[in-house]
Design an enzyme around this catalytic site. Structure first.
Site, short mmCIF file in Angstrom:
data_model
loop_
_atom_site.label_atom_id
_atom_site.label_comp_id
_atom_site.label_asym_id
_atom_site.label_seq_id
_atom_site.Cartn_x
_atom_site.Cartn_y
_atom_site.Cartn_z
N GLY A 55 -13.69 28.58 -5.73
CA GLY A 55 -13.36 30.29 -5.44
C GLY A 55 -13.45 31.23 -6.20
N PRO A 80 -18.93 23.97 2.30
CG PRO A 80 -20.32 23.24 2.91
CD PRO A 80 -18.62 22.81 3.88
NE ARG A 81 -15.44 29.63 -1.34
CZ ARG A 81 -14.72 30.29 -1.64
NH1 ARG A 81 -13.68 29.79 -2.19
NH2 ARG A 81 -14.45 31.45 -1.10
CB SER A 110 -5.18 25.90 -5.00
OG SER A 110 -5.36 27.16 -4.57
CG ASP A 162 -5.26 27.06 -20.28
OD1 ASP A 162 -5.16 26.76 -21.60
OD2 ASP A 162 -4.97 27.58 -19.24
CG HIS A 186 -0.83 27.25 -18.56
ND1 HIS A 186 -0.16 27.37 -17.20
CD2 HIS A 186 -1.69 28.28 -17.79
CE1 HIS A 186 -0.17 27.37 -16.25
NE2 HIS A 186 -1.23 28.41 -16.64
N GLY A 188 -4.49 30.93 -20.78
CA GLY A 188 -5.34 31.52 -19.21
C GLY A 188 -5.35 32.90 -18.94
#
Length: 221
Positions: A55, A80-81, A110, A162, A186, A188
């Protein structure tokens, strides 16, 4: 994307194992002669990087890693992307295939019912013994007991996290005893600009909701 770069350096160059001693010795003048294999790890050049979830964040990770000489990008997800993957010539593969072929695996998907516990014993068993596993998505995507066993037994080389489950991770958690596992709190999104942007998104969503309007940054699952 700073945690990915930081964990890549810390995990692959064995900072938890020996680096704290090395840094202390450098600071107090105890740095001795060059040792050819001291703190040696695995580099990104000519490697295969597998990204779980191509993503927006997964693409940003690939974009930043590409200049390091990554030879091949793999990705997996719900479908697929091809348009997004074209920038990196990334190949869509199954999750087991990604686990088996990747030198570095970055989890950026996600957390959904389909991805909860996705990285488990079977997943780690398929990974290379020299592979590095990095999770920046959500803690529950990973079965942490299985990850601990894979790291402690040498089934995989190292891990950088993370995110954990729960957060913060209890101080007596087995993962914290491992020299081949780096755990960050965490961070990020830990830049002033990003945190300010997050605050504005939350405030605008709240105001829109109170007015009965569509939320401008609604997360639709």
């Amino acid at each position: 994307m700073r945690p990915v770069r930081l964990m890549k350096v810390f995990v692959t160059r064995r900072i938890p194992a020996e680096g704290r001693v090395a840094l202390a010795r450098a600071a107090d003048g105890g740095w001795t002669s060059w040792k050819p294999l001291w703190l040696c790890g695995y580099g990104l050049t000519q490697s295969t990087v597998g990204i779980i979830g191509l993503g927006r964040i997964g693409q940003a990770i690939a974009r930043r890693l590409k200049p390091f000489g990554v030879q091949r990008f793999l990705y997996t997800g719900r479908q697929p992307r091809p348009e997004e993957a074209a920038e990196f010539q990334a190949e869509f593969v199954s999750t087991p295939e990604l686990a088996a072929q990747s030198d570095f695996i970055v989890v950026a998907c996600s957390l959904t019912p389909a991805t909860e516990g996705l990285c488990n014993k079977d997943f780690f068993q398929k990974m290379k013994e020299t592979a590095v596993f990095i999770n920046i998505s959500r803690g529950d995507v990973v079965n942490q007991d299985d990850l601990y066993q894979a790291l402690a037994s040498g089934k995989i080389a190292a891990a950088g996290l993370d995110v954990t489950s729960p957060e913060p991770l209890p101080t007596n958690h087995p993962l914290l005893t491992l020299k081949n596992c780096v755990i960050l709190p965490h961070i990020g999104s830990a830049t002033h600009r990003t945190r300010n942007t997050m605050s504005l998104l939350a405030a605008n969503n709240l105001l829109a909701g109170l007015r009965g309007e569509p939320m401008p940054s609604e997360l639709k699952l």
